[in-house]
Scaffold this active site. Structure first.
Site, mmCIF file in Angstrom:
data_model
loop_
_atom_site.group_PDB
_atom_site.id
_atom_site.type_symbol
_atom_site.label_atom_id
_atom_site.label_comp_id
_atom_site.label_asym_id
_atom_site.label_seq_id
_atom_site.Cartn_x
_atom_site.Cartn_y
_atom_site.Cartn_z
ATOM 1 N N ASP A 161 0.842 -1.205 0.000
ATOM 2 C CA ASP A 161 0.000 0.000 0.000
ATOM 3 C C ASP A 161 0.876 1.254 0.000
ATOM 4 O O ASP A 161 0.585 2.230 -0.690
ATOM 5 C CB ASP A 161 -0.919 -0.008 1.231
ATOM 6 C CG ASP A 161 -1.643 -1.337 1.367
ATOM 7 O OD1 ASP A 161 -2.459 -1.646 0.501
ATOM 8 O OD2 ASP A 161 -1.357 -2.077 2.326
ATOM 9 N N HIS A 189 -4.549 -3.517 6.200
ATOM 10 C CA HIS A 189 -4.361 -3.743 4.758
ATOM 11 C C HIS A 189 -5.723 -4.150 4.190
ATOM 12 O O HIS A 189 -6.012 -5.333 3.990
ATOM 13 C CB HIS A 189 -3.315 -4.834 4.528
ATOM 14 C CG HIS A 189 -3.195 -5.241 3.089
ATOM 15 N ND1 HIS A 189 -2.819 -4.366 2.099
ATOM 16 C CD2 HIS A 189 -3.429 -6.419 2.467
ATOM 17 C CE1 HIS A 189 -2.818 -4.992 0.934
ATOM 18 N NE2 HIS A 189 -3.193 -6.239 1.133
HETATM 19 P P1 NAD Z 1 -1.487 -18.661 -4.272
HETATM 20 O O1 NAD Z 1 -2.811 -19.340 -4.143
HETATM 21 O O2 NAD Z 1 -0.855 -18.542 -5.602
HETATM 22 O O3 NAD Z 1 -0.441 -19.383 -3.323
HETATM 23 C C1 NAD Z 1 -0.728 -19.687 -2.003
HETATM 24 C C2 NAD Z 1 0.052 -20.940 -1.649
HETATM 25 O O4 NAD Z 1 -0.092 -21.154 -0.261
HETATM 26 C C3 NAD Z 1 -0.463 -22.198 -2.350
HETATM 27 O O5 NAD Z 1 0.606 -22.826 -3.061
HETATM 28 C C4 NAD Z 1 -0.979 -23.066 -1.206
HETATM 29 O O6 NAD Z 1 -0.762 -24.461 -1.427
HETATM 30 C C5 NAD Z 1 -0.130 -22.546 -0.056
HETATM 31 N N1 NAD Z 1 -0.668 -22.821 1.277
HETATM 32 C C6 NAD Z 1 -1.965 -22.864 1.672
HETATM 33 N N2 NAD Z 1 -2.036 -23.222 2.971
HETATM 34 C C7 NAD Z 1 -0.775 -23.365 3.413
HETATM 35 C C8 NAD Z 1 -0.203 -23.723 4.657
HETATM 36 N N3 NAD Z 1 -0.963 -24.009 5.717
HETATM 37 N N4 NAD Z 1 1.144 -23.798 4.751
HETATM 38 C C9 NAD Z 1 1.918 -23.531 3.697
HETATM 39 N N5 NAD Z 1 1.436 -23.203 2.482
HETATM 40 C C10 NAD Z 1 0.107 -23.112 2.338
HETATM 41 O O7 NAD Z 1 -1.648 -17.231 -3.573
HETATM 42 P P2 NAD Z 1 -0.691 -15.947 -3.700
HETATM 43 O O8 NAD Z 1 -1.121 -15.146 -4.857
HETATM 44 O O9 NAD Z 1 0.727 -16.369 -3.580
HETATM 45 O O10 NAD Z 1 -1.158 -15.147 -2.389
HETATM 46 C C11 NAD Z 1 -0.896 -15.641 -1.096
HETATM 47 C C12 NAD Z 1 -1.580 -14.780 -0.048
HETATM 48 O O11 NAD Z 1 -1.018 -13.464 -0.043
HETATM 49 C C13 NAD Z 1 -3.079 -14.586 -0.257
HETATM 50 O O12 NAD Z 1 -3.755 -14.654 0.994
HETATM 51 C C14 NAD Z 1 -3.175 -13.174 -0.815
HETATM 52 O O13 NAD Z 1 -4.440 -12.596 -0.587
HETATM 53 C C15 NAD Z 1 -2.093 -12.502 -0.022
HETATM 54 N N6 NAD Z 1 -1.595 -11.226 -0.526
HETATM 55 C C16 NAD Z 1 -1.286 -10.267 0.397
HETATM 56 C C17 NAD Z 1 -0.789 -9.043 -0.020
HETATM 57 C C18 NAD Z 1 -0.470 -7.969 0.986
HETATM 58 O O14 NAD Z 1 -0.160 -6.835 0.564
HETATM 59 N N7 NAD Z 1 -0.485 -8.220 2.286
HETATM 60 C C19 NAD Z 1 -0.582 -8.802 -1.375
HETATM 61 C C20 NAD Z 1 -0.889 -9.795 -2.295
HETATM 62 C C21 NAD Z 1 -1.407 -11.014 -1.850
HETATM 63 C C1 LMR Z 2 -3.392 -6.699 -2.686
HETATM 64 O O1 LMR Z 2 -3.523 -5.671 -2.033
HETATM 65 O O2 LMR Z 2 -3.063 -6.678 -3.895
HETATM 66 C C2 LMR Z 2 -3.559 -8.040 -2.022
HETATM 67 O O3 LMR Z 2 -3.908 -7.897 -0.687
HETATM 68 C C3 LMR Z 2 -4.485 -8.936 -2.739
HETATM 69 C C4 LMR Z 2 -5.920 -8.532 -2.573
HETATM 70 O O4 LMR Z 2 -6.728 -9.362 -2.161
HETATM 71 O O5 LMR Z 2 -6.248 -7.373 -2.876
#
Ligand code: NAD
Ligand code: LMR
Length: 329
Positions: A161, A189
């Site tokens: 952000d 967030h």
């Molecule tokens: P993705 O689905 O591509 O990958 C997630 C992975 O986590 C999968 O491979 C899954 O098998 C694994 N997983 C699930 N449970 C698990 C566990 N208990 N232990 C270990 N691994 C596990 O998702 P992504 O695009 O990589 O996103 C991951 C997370 O990050 C999501 O919750 C998404 O919303 C979040 N995210 C946060 C931000 C932020 O700014 N904070 C930004 C983008 C995404």
């Molecule tokens: C983001 O801000 O891009 C991530 O937290 C993914 C989402 O769910 O928006």
């Protein structure tokens, strides 16, 4: 802090989208620097271990000079054994039309056991960044299961952000983002976050004197707060490379220090600015290389107080929900 000692870095969700970008940056030395060897410890669910093996093959094929070892496991205790750093990414992403808090019931369950595994196995200097959504409250859950680890070692990511805010403002002012300072993302967030320009400067001069209030409240704040959703709409899946890049920025700055420069990080509140103790909230912070410090002494305007209260209220409500559901005491 640059060192020649090998650092053990855990990445959960290692077969996922974010990890596919993040792992290569860590292996390249983008967190600890070019003199510090790293050992990657990749945690996944059993069904994704094979895919993780494929990612590990690609990491090896990149011949990173600093990458000393890769371990793959579906056991959190093994993953966090002697770990110095953990990127807690593994969690389900939201789809179109969902709020991040809608993920709490499913994703929240992941972070208690991982917090306990960190508590029982990690090195004394462990530093944790929770990326999996809803990141702030998942960090709270993990922290609450790790009572032997100082609470301040559990952080959540609002740096994406912060970077979005920098980029939007730099475009508006027609400057490079390197000229901007003192942007802050307060709170959650989520859609209630408060990207705050009150103290922001461009080339040392106040940003507020160069933008109009309508753009600030009517365009800038909603655009930054809604960016994650806009990416999901456009891409069909949530941000990945930019999230990985922000995670690197967060850990890099924590480890190497910010030289007095403000960035935004979500930390367990110490009560600063009336934000209830314990909840994991975005704050203006600096790092001295060891510890994040919350920037103190800001005189908040009524607008700032109102926006912070709104996002904090949401964090309190998420905390109450996970408490009611038995995910924290
Ligand atoms: P993705 O689905 O591509 O990958 C997630 C992975 O986590 C999968 O491979 C899954 O098998 C694994 N997983 C699930 N449970 C698990 C566990 N208990 N232990 C270990 N691994 C596990 O998702 P992504 O695009 O990589 O996103 C991951 C997370 O990050 C999501 O919750 C998404 O919303 C979040 N995210 C946060 C931000 C932020 O700014 N904070 C930004 C983008 C995404
Ligand atoms: C983001 O801000 O891009 C991530 O937290 C993914 C989402 O769910 O928006």
């Amino acid at each position: 802090m640059s060192t020649n000692e090998t650092k053990k870095v855990v990445v959960t969700g290692a077969a996922g989208q974010i990890a596919y970008s993040l792992l290569f940056r860590i292996a390249n030395g983008d967190v600890y620097g070019k003199e510090t060897p790293v050992e990657l410890k990749l945690l996944e669910i059993p069904q994704a271990v094979k895919a993780t093996e494929g990612v590990a093959m690609e990491l090896l094929d990149s011949a990173f000079p600093l990458l000393k070892n890769i371990e793959i496991t579906d056991d959190a205790n093994k993953a966090f054994d002697s770990a110095n750093m953990g990127f807690l990414v593994g969690a389900k992403p939201r789809g179109k039309g969902m709020e991040r808090a809608d993920l709490l019931a499913e994703n929240g369950k992941i972070f208690g056991p991982q917090g306990k595994a960190i508590n029982d196995n990690a090195a004394d200097d462990i530093r944790i960044l929770v990326v999996g959504n809803p990141a702030n409250t998942n960090a709270l859950i993990a922290q609450q299961h790790a009572q032997d680890v100082p609470a301040e070692r559990f952080t959540a990511m609002v740096r994406l952000d912060h970077n979005r805010a920098m980029s939007q403002l730099a475009t508006k002012l027609g400057v490079s983002s390197t000229e901007l300072e003192k942007i802050v993302v307060w709170g959650n967030h989520s859609g209630t976050q408060f990207p705050d320009l009150t103290n922001a400067t461009v080339g040392g001069e106040s940003v507020m004197d160069k933008i109009d209030q309508d753009w600030y409240t009517g365009e800038f704040i909603p655009k930054v707060a809604g960016r994650g959703g806009a990416i999901i709409e456009a891409r069909g899946s949530s941000s990945a490379a930019s999230a990985a890049s922000a995670a690197i920025d967060h850990m890099h700055d924590w480890v190497n220090g910010t030289n007095g420069k403000w960035v935004s990080a979500a930390l367990p509140s110490d009560g600063s600015y009336g934000i209830p103790e314990g909840i994991v909230s975005g704050f203006p912070v600096t790092s001295n290389g060891c510890k994040w410090e919350i920037v103190q002494g800001l005189d908040l305007t009524d607008f700032q107080k109102e926006r912070i209260a709104k996002t904090v209220e949401e964090l309190e409500s998420e905390r109450d929900t996970v408490r009611k559901n038995g995910l924290i005491d």
